[in-house]
Design an enzyme around this catalytic site. Structure first.
Site, mmCIF file in Angstrom:
data_model
loop_
_atom_site.group_PDB
_atom_site.id
_atom_site.type_symbol
_atom_site.label_atom_id
_atom_site.label_comp_id
_atom_site.label_asym_id
_atom_site.label_seq_id
_atom_site.Cartn_x
_atom_site.Cartn_y
_atom_site.Cartn_z
ATOM 1 N N GLU A 81 44.658 -1.994 41.227
ATOM 2 C CA GLU A 81 43.842 -1.343 42.247
ATOM 3 C C GLU A 81 42.500 -2.021 42.386
ATOM 4 O O GLU A 81 41.909 -2.454 41.407
ATOM 5 C CB GLU A 81 43.648 0.128 41.872
ATOM 6 C CG GLU A 81 44.965 0.856 41.860
ATOM 7 C CD GLU A 81 44.825 2.351 41.656
ATOM 8 O OE1 GLU A 81 45.805 3.048 41.940
ATOM 9 O OE2 GLU A 81 43.768 2.823 41.215
ATOM 10 N N CYS A 95 35.081 -3.716 43.924
ATOM 11 C CA CYS A 95 35.250 -3.472 42.503
ATOM 12 C C CYS A 95 36.621 -4.029 42.133
ATOM 13 O O CYS A 95 37.639 -3.519 42.597
ATOM 14 C CB CYS A 95 35.173 -1.966 42.288
ATOM 15 S SG CYS A 95 35.370 -1.480 40.603
ATOM 16 N N CYS A 102 44.807 -1.705 30.293
ATOM 17 C CA CYS A 102 43.740 -2.132 29.380
ATOM 18 C C CYS A 102 44.131 -1.760 27.964
ATOM 19 O O CYS A 102 44.623 -0.667 27.720
ATOM 20 C CB CYS A 102 42.420 -1.448 29.746
ATOM 21 S SG CYS A 102 41.056 -1.892 28.638
ATOM 22 N N CYS A 106 40.124 3.766 25.891
ATOM 23 C CA CYS A 106 39.053 4.766 25.864
ATOM 24 C C CYS A 106 39.623 6.113 26.348
ATOM 25 O O CYS A 106 40.389 6.150 27.317
ATOM 26 C CB CYS A 106 37.897 4.336 26.753
ATOM 27 S SG CYS A 106 37.224 2.745 26.271
ATOM 28 N N CYS A 109 39.382 7.356 30.117
ATOM 29 C CA CYS A 109 39.653 6.384 31.180
ATOM 30 C C CYS A 109 41.137 6.345 31.558
ATOM 31 O O CYS A 109 42.000 6.202 30.693
ATOM 32 C CB CYS A 109 39.195 5.008 30.707
ATOM 33 S SG CYS A 109 39.647 3.676 31.831
ATOM 34 N N GLY A 162 40.822 -2.813 33.411
ATOM 35 C CA GLY A 162 40.803 -3.866 32.407
ATOM 36 C C GLY A 162 39.445 -4.216 31.837
ATOM 37 O O GLY A 162 38.413 -3.802 32.345
ATOM 38 N N GLU A 163 39.481 -4.978 30.744
ATOM 39 C CA GLU A 163 38.263 -5.393 30.053
ATOM 40 C C GLU A 163 38.025 -6.885 30.334
ATOM 41 O O GLU A 163 38.772 -7.741 29.839
ATOM 42 C CB GLU A 163 38.422 -5.107 28.550
ATOM 43 C CG GLU A 163 37.390 -5.764 27.657
ATOM 44 C CD GLU A 163 35.942 -5.487 28.062
ATOM 45 O OE1 GLU A 163 35.571 -4.330 28.277
ATOM 46 O OE2 GLU A 163 35.174 -6.478 28.140
ATOM 47 N N SER A 194 31.141 -5.623 33.646
ATOM 48 C CA SER A 194 30.976 -4.490 32.743
ATOM 49 C C SER A 194 31.921 -4.645 31.562
ATOM 50 O O SER A 194 33.093 -4.946 31.732
ATOM 51 C CB SER A 194 31.285 -3.191 33.500
ATOM 52 O OG SER A 194 31.262 -2.096 32.618
ATOM 53 N N SER A 226 29.323 -0.557 28.639
ATOM 54 C CA SER A 226 29.791 0.833 28.620
ATOM 55 C C SER A 226 29.398 1.445 27.286
ATOM 56 O O SER A 226 29.987 1.132 26.263
ATOM 57 C CB SER A 226 31.310 0.880 28.793
ATOM 58 O OG SER A 226 31.636 0.568 30.121
ATOM 59 N N LEU A 227 28.431 2.316 27.324
ATOM 60 C CA LEU A 227 27.885 2.878 26.086
ATOM 61 C C LEU A 227 28.523 4.237 25.779
ATOM 62 O O LEU A 227 29.207 4.413 24.788
ATOM 63 C CB LEU A 227 26.362 3.006 26.233
ATOM 64 C CG LEU A 227 25.584 3.285 24.970
ATOM 65 C CD1 LEU A 227 25.655 2.104 24.022
ATOM 66 C CD2 LEU A 227 24.119 3.578 25.314
ATOM 67 N N HIS A 228 28.250 5.206 26.634
ATOM 68 C CA HIS A 228 28.900 6.529 26.626
ATOM 69 C C HIS A 228 28.622 7.429 25.435
ATOM 70 O O HIS A 228 29.025 8.586 25.434
ATOM 71 C CB HIS A 228 30.412 6.408 26.834
ATOM 72 C CG HIS A 228 30.779 5.575 28.022
ATOM 73 N ND1 HIS A 228 30.083 5.619 29.209
ATOM 74 C CD2 HIS A 228 31.753 4.653 28.210
ATOM 75 C CE1 HIS A 228 30.618 4.776 30.071
ATOM 76 N NE2 HIS A 228 31.617 4.176 29.489
ATOM 77 N N ASN A 302 34.552 11.412 35.974
ATOM 78 C CA ASN A 302 35.536 11.685 37.021
ATOM 79 C C ASN A 302 36.809 12.186 36.388
ATOM 80 O O ASN A 302 37.414 11.476 35.588
ATOM 81 C CB ASN A 302 35.870 10.396 37.785
ATOM 82 C CG ASN A 302 34.732 9.937 38.653
ATOM 83 O OD1 ASN A 302 34.194 10.699 39.432
ATOM 84 N ND2 ASN A 302 34.351 8.678 38.501
ATOM 85 N N CYS A 349 35.104 5.314 39.411
ATOM 86 C CA CYS A 349 35.301 4.679 38.115
ATOM 87 C C CYS A 349 36.290 5.443 37.254
ATOM 88 O O CYS A 349 36.266 6.647 37.210
ATOM 89 C CB CYS A 349 34.003 4.644 37.330
ATOM 90 S SG CYS A 349 32.748 3.776 38.169
HETATM 91 N N1 SAH Z 1 36.494 -2.246 30.767
HETATM 92 C C1 SAH Z 1 35.198 -2.374 31.286
HETATM 93 C C2 SAH Z 1 35.141 -2.354 32.794
HETATM 94 C C3 SAH Z 1 36.003 -1.363 33.551
HETATM 95 S S1 SAH Z 1 35.619 0.326 33.412
HETATM 96 C C4 SAH Z 1 34.275 -1.313 30.718
HETATM 97 O O1 SAH Z 1 34.753 -0.377 30.108
HETATM 98 O O2 SAH Z 1 33.066 -1.457 30.855
HETATM 99 C C5 SAH Z 1 34.269 0.557 34.532
HETATM 100 C C6 SAH Z 1 33.350 1.721 34.155
HETATM 101 O O3 SAH Z 1 33.948 2.985 34.462
HETATM 102 C C7 SAH Z 1 33.028 1.755 32.689
HETATM 103 O O4 SAH Z 1 31.682 2.007 32.453
HETATM 104 C C8 SAH Z 1 33.876 2.897 32.228
HETATM 105 O O5 SAH Z 1 33.429 3.394 31.020
HETATM 106 C C9 SAH Z 1 33.750 3.851 33.383
HETATM 107 N N2 SAH Z 1 34.743 4.940 33.354
HETATM 108 C C10 SAH Z 1 35.965 4.923 32.789
HETATM 109 N N3 SAH Z 1 36.581 6.111 32.956
HETATM 110 C C11 SAH Z 1 35.733 6.908 33.628
HETATM 111 C C12 SAH Z 1 35.816 8.246 34.117
HETATM 112 N N4 SAH Z 1 36.904 9.003 33.942
HETATM 113 N N5 SAH Z 1 34.747 8.745 34.776
HETATM 114 C C13 SAH Z 1 33.658 7.970 34.982
HETATM 115 N N6 SAH Z 1 33.536 6.704 34.570
HETATM 116 C C14 SAH Z 1 34.560 6.168 33.893
HETATM 117 FE FE1 SF4 Z 2 39.457 -0.332 29.192
HETATM 118 FE FE2 SF4 Z 2 37.002 -0.022 30.260
HETATM 119 FE FE3 SF4 Z 2 38.875 1.877 30.564
HETATM 120 FE FE4 SF4 Z 2 37.794 1.492 28.175
HETATM 121 S S1 SF4 Z 2 36.722 2.175 30.020
HETATM 122 S S2 SF4 Z 2 39.998 1.758 28.597
HETATM 123 S S3 SF4 Z 2 37.509 -0.700 28.174
HETATM 124 S S4 SF4 Z 2 38.952 -0.181 31.373
#
Ligand code: SAH
Ligand code: SF4
Length: 356
Positions: A81, A95, A102, A106, A109, A162-163, A194, A226-228, A302, A349
């Site tokens: 996508e 994007c 991936c 996480c 995600c 993906g990463e 990212s 991506s800190l979180h 989200n 995202c």
């Molecule tokens: N793998 C990389 C890039 C893709 S994810 C990374 O993790 O940085 C892009 C962004 O969307 C990241 O910051 C990720 O943490 C965030 N993301 C993933 N799942 C999400 C969700 N359910 N709601 C909001 N942001 C999310």
């Molecule tokens: Fe992969 Fe980024 Fe999603 Fe984590 S947030 S599973 S690193 S795509």
């Protein structure tokens, strides 16, 4: 689209023919070789047969028409996508995905829930932006574009599936094509990568784009982390990769990156109700983010069908978000809150997930 045989098909032709072909695809965004009228009819037919330009995709357009999601089917049947976001100032951000699924898993995600299928090639990454450039070209200049000129994709973010740093070489290949003035001509500052915190990738990225062939705007693309979570204990629960790359090591790599590049770095923080959004979380976050050139980007979680099954994650409510922001403000942390594009079409995202 499949350009694997392009050089072979053009082998017997003078060298500049390959250049013309590449420009037709990556700069003028033709969708069929019949548009390449500088080639003979025979050659166009041959190219259409051996290097088809068609991109298989299903489109989903948001109600406000400011975000468009494309589900692209790859040669081997996998689907990825990508999303086009049309900003009111005329910018068009794509994007892009860099992997099918991936491997990092996480918890919050949707892509992570799919597991990992394979890396994308450079062309498969670039193809996503080509798709939207063709789309923008087809719908014609809108009232958002100045003087009725064709304004294609102006920004690219690697925030799809993906990463990026687990597919560094192909991602970097795509960055070079996006940046190349002969092709997309997108400046480094309009390209963002990212990462979930792969240290080797952060180190490599600090080398930047040199002024080698095609790079008019040399320098560094934007880096986002991506800190979180503000500590390893919580971060590990949400992002298993934290066990391999603990927070302090990631921040150290970022500091070295900043020393080398003098560029600001964005830290993404998804606000999940009752998980990482307390006053204490905000204070702890402020403590580690209080550094030169660090920026925080708050994102509202989200909800996705995929992640919904795994946990009972919910986005933080408005009052909590306000309290969280107030603490960051009081402690003078620079932060922004990301505008949500395409919620209604699951194009925000972390809502990227496909099945074969
Ligand atoms: N793998 C990389 C890039 C893709 S994810 C990374 O993790 O940085 C892009 C962004 O969307 C990241 O910051 C990720 O943490 C965030 N993301 C993933 N799942 C999400 C969700 N359910 N709601 C909001 N942001 C999310
Ligand atoms: Fe992969 Fe980024 Fe999603 Fe984590 S947030 S599973 S690193 S795509």
């Amino acid at each position: 689209m499949d350009l694997e045989n392009l050089e072979k098909v053009l082998q017997a032709e003078p060298k500049y023919r390959l250049k013309q072909a590449n420009e037709a695809v990556f700069k003028n965004f033709i969708s069929d070789w019949s548009e390449a009228t500088f080639f003979t009819k025979e050659l166009r037919d041959k190219l259409n047969k051996e290097c088809p330009l068609k991109i298989e995709a299903d489109l989903l357009i948001s109600e406000k028409e400011d975000s468009i999601k494309a589900k692209i089917t790859l040669k081997d049947g996998f689907k990825i996508e990508s999303v086009l976001m049309r900003h009111s100032d005329g910018r068009n951000t794509v994007c892009v995905s860099c992997q099918v699924g991936c491997p990092l898993g996480c918890l919050f995600c949707a892509t992570g829930k799919m597991g990992f299928k394979r890396n994308l090639t450079t062309n498969e990454i670039v193809e996503q932006a080509i798709f939207f450039n063709r789309y923008l070209k087809k719908i014609g200049p809108s009232d958002r574009s100045r003087e009725g000129l064709f304004h294609g994709v102006t920004n690219v973010t690697f925030m799809g599936m993906g990463e990026p740093f687990l597919n560094y070489d192909n991602v970097w290949g795509a960055v070079k094509i996006f940046n190349d003035y002969k092709y997309f001509n997108i400046g480094v500052r309009s390209i963002s990568i990212s990462t979930a915190g792969i240290i080797e990738g952060i180190k490599k990225l600090s080398e930047g784009l040199s002024r080698e062939a095609g790079s008019r705007h040399a320098g560094h693309v934007n880096l986002a982390i991506s800190l979180h979570a503000p500590n390893d204990k919580l971060r590990r629960e949400l992002m298993p990769i934290d066990k391999k790359y603990p927070l302090q090591d990631v921040l150290k790599a970022v500091d070295e990156y900043i020393k080398e590049t003098n560029r600001k770095v964005m830290f993404e923080y998804v606000l999940i109700k009752g998980v990482n959004d307390s006053d204490n979380n905000a204070k702890e976050l402020a403590k580690i983010m209080d550094r030169k050139l660090y920026f925080v980007n708050l994102i509202l979680y989200n909800k996705t069908p995929q992640t919904g099954q795994a946990g009972s994650f919910e986005p933080s409510d408005t009052k909590r978000v306000q309290a969280f922001r107030a603490i960051l403000e009081k402690l003078k942390i620079r932060y922004t809150q990301r505008y949500r594009f395409g919620d209604d079409i699951q194009a925000a995202c972390g809502q990227f997930a496909t099945s074969k």
